[in-house]
Structure formats: structure tokens, C-alpha cells
Scaffold this motif. Sequence first.
Motif, PDB file in Angstrom:
ATOM      1  N   VAL A 100      20.896   6.098 -32.912  1.00  0.00           N
ATOM      2  CA  VAL A 100      20.055   5.078 -32.443  1.00  0.00           C
ATOM      3  C   VAL A 100      18.306   5.242 -32.305  1.00  0.00           C
ATOM      4  CG1 VAL A 100      22.000   3.747 -30.718  1.00  0.00           C
ATOM      5  CG2 VAL A 100      20.397   5.339 -29.761  1.00  0.00           C
ATOM      6  N   GLY A 101      18.464   6.677 -32.173  1.00  0.00           N
ATOM      7  CA  GLY A 101      16.706   7.266 -31.878  1.00  0.00           C
ATOM      8  C   GLY A 101      16.826   8.878 -31.135  1.00  0.00           C
ATOM      9  N   ALA A 102      15.823   8.619 -30.738  1.00  0.00           N
ATOM     10  CA  ALA A 102      15.595  10.199 -30.108  1.00  0.00           C
ATOM     11  C   ALA A 102      15.190   9.094 -28.772  1.00  0.00           C
ATOM     12  CB  ALA A 102      14.908  11.005 -29.959  1.00  0.00           C
ATOM     13  N   GLU A 103      14.467   7.965 -28.722  1.00  0.00           N
ATOM     14  CA  GLU A 103      13.006   7.901 -27.626  1.00  0.00           C
ATOM     15  C   GLU A 103      14.548   6.615 -27.243  1.00  0.00           C
ATOM     16  OE1 GLU A 103       9.680   5.030 -26.273  1.00  0.00           O
ATOM     17  OE2 GLU A 103      10.115   4.927 -28.794  1.00  0.00           O
ATOM     18  N   VAL A 104      15.219   6.204 -27.894  1.00  0.00           N
ATOM     19  CA  VAL A 104      16.033   4.852 -27.065  1.00  0.00           C
ATOM     20  C   VAL A 104      17.450   5.884 -26.265  1.00  0.00           C
ATOM     21  CG1 VAL A 104      17.857   3.288 -27.468  1.00  0.00           C
ATOM     22  CG2 VAL A 104      15.502   3.125 -29.054  1.00  0.00           C
ATOM     23  N   ALA A 105      17.741   6.984 -27.177  1.00  0.00           N
ATOM     24  CA  ALA A 105      18.746   7.807 -26.632  1.00  0.00           C
ATOM     25  C   ALA A 105      18.697   8.474 -24.951  1.00  0.00           C
ATOM     26  CB  ALA A 105      19.728   8.868 -27.707  1.00  0.00           C
ATOM     27  N   GLN A 106      17.320   9.145 -24.816  1.00  0.00           N
ATOM     28  CA  GLN A 106      16.904   8.798 -23.497  1.00  0.00           C
ATOM     29  C   GLN A 106      17.572   8.294 -22.487  1.00  0.00           C
ATOM     30  OE1 GLN A 106      12.940  11.092 -24.164  1.00  0.00           O
ATOM     31  NE2 GLN A 106      12.366  11.273 -22.035  1.00  0.00           N
ATOM     32  N   HIS A 107      16.895   7.053 -22.830  1.00  0.00           N
ATOM     33  CA  HIS A 107      16.904   6.068 -21.828  1.00  0.00           C
ATOM     34  C   HIS A 107      18.744   5.198 -21.651  1.00  0.00           C
ATOM     35  CE1 HIS A 107      12.505   6.921 -20.511  1.00  0.00           C
ATOM     36  NE2 HIS A 107      12.565   7.151 -21.874  1.00  0.00           N
ATOM     37  N   CYS A 108      18.932   4.986 -22.620  1.00  0.00           N
ATOM     38  CA  CYS A 108      19.701   4.647 -22.768  1.00  0.00           C
ATOM     39  C   CYS A 108      21.185   4.960 -23.336  1.00  0.00           C
ATOM     40  CB  CYS A 108      20.311   3.016 -23.908  1.00  0.00           C
ATOM     41  SG  CYS A 108      18.923   2.427 -23.609  1.00  0.00           S
ATOM     42  N   THR A 109      22.138   5.393 -22.507  1.00  0.00           N
ATOM     43  CA  THR A 109      23.907   5.735 -22.969  1.00  0.00           C
ATOM     44  C   THR A 109      24.576   4.652 -22.823  1.00  0.00           C
ATOM     45  OG1 THR A 109      24.196   6.449 -20.563  1.00  0.00           O
ATOM     46  CG2 THR A 109      22.888   8.097 -21.864  1.00  0.00           C
TER      47      THR A 109
END
Length: 182
Positions: A100-109
Motif C-alpha cells: 500500500v505504500g510507506a505513507e499509508v502503512a504508517q497510518h493504517c494497519t
Amino acid sequence: MSGPATPEPDAGADPAHDDDGLDLARSIARATASSSPAARRKPRRGNRDGGPGRGRVSGAHPDDRDPQLLDVTLARLVGDRGWELDLRVQGVFGRWEELVGAEVAQHCTPETFEDGKLVVRTDSTAWATQLRLLAPTVVRRLNEELGHGVVVLIEVLGPHLPTWKKGLRSSRDGRGPRDTYG
């Protein structure tokens, strides 16, 4: 009284040669080999221990009783237990940032996957809204990895918030303080 059968000398043999020793033993073994109980016995069907078998006999060629490579054994275990989809889904959970990409993965799990529904938790209400907008793209990407139609729906959950339903000054159907927490 008759003694042990002595084999007849071969027609092409040298008459001056006397069959004794090794030649005599070979000719006696040949003569008695076809009449021995071991030669008359039918080949046994089954395993080495005589138990019920599947018609296999031991031999020089490889069979499933030989030591197997670990990946072959694990693949057979996964296939027998029906764990293919579960392992692929857990692989997606492990590679969430890559997918999903680093930015999305940083805020969504991702939290759970069941019956085609993936539940994802975000760390703010803003990211919950953003992920709802990105859901069709994420579903397409996950189905590329897992197989067509495996992920049908993404349920987006907001952050874990404190509850205002308990305490001295709580009211029924109250909305709590007017803050969005994020």
C-alpha cells in the motif's frame, strides 16, 4: 536307497573333466533353484512389515517413503490442511507497507481478514476518510497478490478513542466532548 541327485554332465563338456568342487556346486544350485520353496512363493504385496499396503515394494527407485525435501513436505501439509489462502493473507499482512505504500502503512494497519472482508484500523479520522477513498485501488492491488475476488470489501475503522459512557457526569445518548481526536 537313493542319494542326492547328481546333475548329468553337459553334452558339450569335456569327458576328461570331472565335475567336483565349484563346478559341481554351481550345477546343483541351478538344478535346485527352480524347485526351492522361495522360488515357488508368490511375491508379497504390501509394505515391508507385511501390513496392509498399496502394492508398493521396496526398490532402488524413489518413492514417498524416502526422505523428502522440506519445501515439498511443507507444501503437501499446507495443501492437505487447506491453509493456502490463510498463508497468502498473512503474507499480505507481513508485506502491508510494500503493497500500500510507506505513507499509508504508517497510518493504517490491517487487523483481520474473514470471508472476503479486510478490516483496517487507522490512527486518525482523517486517514480513515483517506483510506475509504483509496479502498478500490487497495482492493485491486490486494487481489493481484492473492487472486481474483479474494478481497471483496475493505472495512475502515477509525482510531481507538476513549469512551464517555462511564463516570459520575455521564448522560445517556451523550456525544461526549466535541473533539475529533485527530
